[in-house]
Design an enzyme around this catalytic site. Structure first.
Site, mmCIF file in Angstrom:
data_model
loop_
_atom_site.group_PDB
_atom_site.id
_atom_site.type_symbol
_atom_site.label_atom_id
_atom_site.label_comp_id
_atom_site.label_asym_id
_atom_site.label_seq_id
_atom_site.Cartn_x
_atom_site.Cartn_y
_atom_site.Cartn_z
ATOM 1 N N ALA A 31 6.965 3.298 -7.562
ATOM 2 C CA ALA A 31 8.306 3.867 -7.340
ATOM 3 C C ALA A 31 9.345 3.127 -8.171
ATOM 4 C CB ALA A 31 8.656 3.809 -5.844
ATOM 5 N N ASP A 51 -0.741 6.711 -8.163
ATOM 6 C CA ASP A 51 0.513 6.312 -7.504
ATOM 7 C C ASP A 51 1.735 6.776 -8.295
ATOM 8 O OD1 ASP A 51 -1.503 4.880 -6.230
ATOM 9 O OD2 ASP A 51 -0.293 3.100 -5.931
ATOM 10 N N GLY A 57 2.994 2.080 -2.463
ATOM 11 C CA GLY A 57 3.366 2.500 -3.823
ATOM 12 C C GLY A 57 4.715 1.983 -4.290
ATOM 13 N N SER A 74 5.467 -0.499 -6.374
ATOM 14 C CA SER A 74 5.582 -0.794 -7.803
ATOM 15 C C SER A 74 5.664 0.493 -8.612
ATOM 16 C CB SER A 74 4.407 -1.652 -8.278
ATOM 17 O OG SER A 74 3.188 -1.017 -7.980
ATOM 18 N N GLY A 76 0.797 -1.228 0.000
ATOM 19 C CA GLY A 76 0.000 0.000 0.000
ATOM 20 C C GLY A 76 0.823 1.268 0.000
HETATM 21 C C1 MEV Z 1 -3.375 1.214 -5.160
HETATM 22 O O1 MEV Z 1 -2.238 1.829 -4.529
HETATM 23 C C2 MEV Z 1 -4.484 2.213 -5.298
HETATM 24 C C3 MEV Z 1 -5.738 1.712 -5.994
HETATM 25 O O2 MEV Z 1 -6.656 2.813 -6.020
HETATM 26 C C4 MEV Z 1 -5.464 1.251 -7.404
HETATM 27 C C5 MEV Z 1 -5.040 2.387 -8.327
HETATM 28 O O3 MEV Z 1 -5.401 3.551 -8.078
HETATM 29 O O4 MEV Z 1 -4.352 2.092 -9.303
HETATM 30 C C6 MEV Z 1 -6.392 0.573 -5.237
#
Ligand code: MEV
Length: 327
Positions: free
Chosen positions: A121, A163, A117, A119, A115
């Site tokens: 980065a 992200d 970010g 990937s 959660g």
């Molecule tokens: C993932 O970090 C965030 C989500 O909203 C997916 C996205 O925005 O690509 C779940």
């Protein structure tokens, strides 16, 4: 040899709903993925993941295919990050028009799939280092766009621009559909709790999509998250941290209704709130990984570090700078 780094992020508000063009507010944090590239003469891609851990907790992922003709899998950890690098290098090839090969080394203090970010980065840093190695320095908007295409491809069409834009530009950002822009960096005291696990973003996003198609309540919940985000933005502008915290709590409840929280995320959220945090919610796709809490005191961080199921708790500083060009 060319090296770039890019920061991870937390969502203050709006994950998942951002996929349906509701607004979201994110902050880049000073946890970075660093990617080093060296051009190869044989056109192959070799990926070496040095350290994909968070303060000693190594997060390992399943092996990637080792039979692709143009990829030698390195002797080290083969991780999900390999897929992002693979796709990021395709973007580099697209910029230059060459079937160029690289040795790529990744080091990261952002846990994968948690959660924060990771990937995004890795994608931002890999594209930046790869293109610079070939003499092209991309503007931040193009870098963010190409990193988005990387996530979009690996996550099979399940990605927003949030992200990757946040990681490329740094600071705080607001995203709504294709409109991504820096927003005033809120001075928010962010604490993160990490359960040592990870969620599968593609699967979690698909789950929300199915729920939204099947049930009106889920479509309404996505819209309600948008409403929370808009109120959150006003509270941030007013510097009203208590209201920001309340709205983060509402946002977590709505994400739970969409089925993307987990027992360990809920446990950490409640531990932070019980310790006096102004608000707490999961961050990113959910399913496991990290929560973000708002706490100007040391209490939530301390409480989280003693909470069963929380492997690591730390305070996160806002990363004012996105991609950093190191060599
Ligand atoms: C993932 O970090 C965030 C989500 O909203 C997916 C996205 O925005 O690509 C779940």
């Amino acid at each position: 040899m060319t090296r770039s780094s890019a920061p991870g992020k937390v969502y203050l508000f709006g994950e998942h709903a951002v996929v349906y063009d509701e607004p979201a507010v994110l902050c880049a944090i000073e946890r970075r993925a660093q990617v080093e590239v060296e051009q190869r003469s044989d056109g192959k891609l070799r990926v070496h993941a040095e350290d994909l851990s968070l303060d000693g907790f190594t997060v390992e992922y399943g092996a990637a295919a080792d039979d692709r003709p143009d990829v030698d899998v390195s002797e080290s950890l083969v991780t999900a990050a390999t897929q992002y690098v693979d796709s990021a290098i395709e973007q580099v090839r697209d910029v230059t028009g060459d079937e160029v090969g690289f040795d790529v080394t990744i080091e990261s203090d952002i846990p994968l799939g948690a959660g924060l970010g990771s990937s995004a980065a890795v994608a931002v840093a890999a594209i930046d280092a790869g293109t610079r190695a070939l003499g092209t320095t991309l503007e931040s908007d193009e870098l963010a766009d190409r990193a988005y295409r990387t996530e979009y491809e690996v996550q099979e069409g399940q990605a927003s621009r949030a992200d990757t834009f946040c990681s490329a530009t740094g600071g705080a950002v607001r995203v709504e559909g294709d409109d991504c822009r820096p927003t005033e960096s809120p001075d928010v005291p962010i604490v993160i709790g990490f359960d040592g696990g990870a969620g599968d973003t593609g699967e979690l996003v698909s789950g929300v999509r199915s729920l939204r198609e099947e049930y009106d309540f889920a479509a309404d919940t996505v819209e309600a998250i948008g409403d929370v985000v808009r109120n959150g933005e006003e509270a941030l502008v007013d510097d009203d941290l208590e209201e920001v915290g309340d709205l983060m709590n509402f946002n977590h409840g709505l994400l739970s209704a969409l089925g993307v929280s987990s027992r360990s995320l809920d446990t950490m959220v409640w531990a932070a709130r019980d310790a006096g945090a102004l608000g707490a919610k999961l961050t990113g796709a959910g399913g496991g990984g990290c929560i973000v809490a708002l706490d100007p005191t040391p209490e939530a961080e301390t409480a989280l570090s003693f909470t069963p199921g929380c492997q690591e708790a730390f305070r996160a500083e806002l990363a004012e700078t996105g991609v950093k060009r190191l060599e």
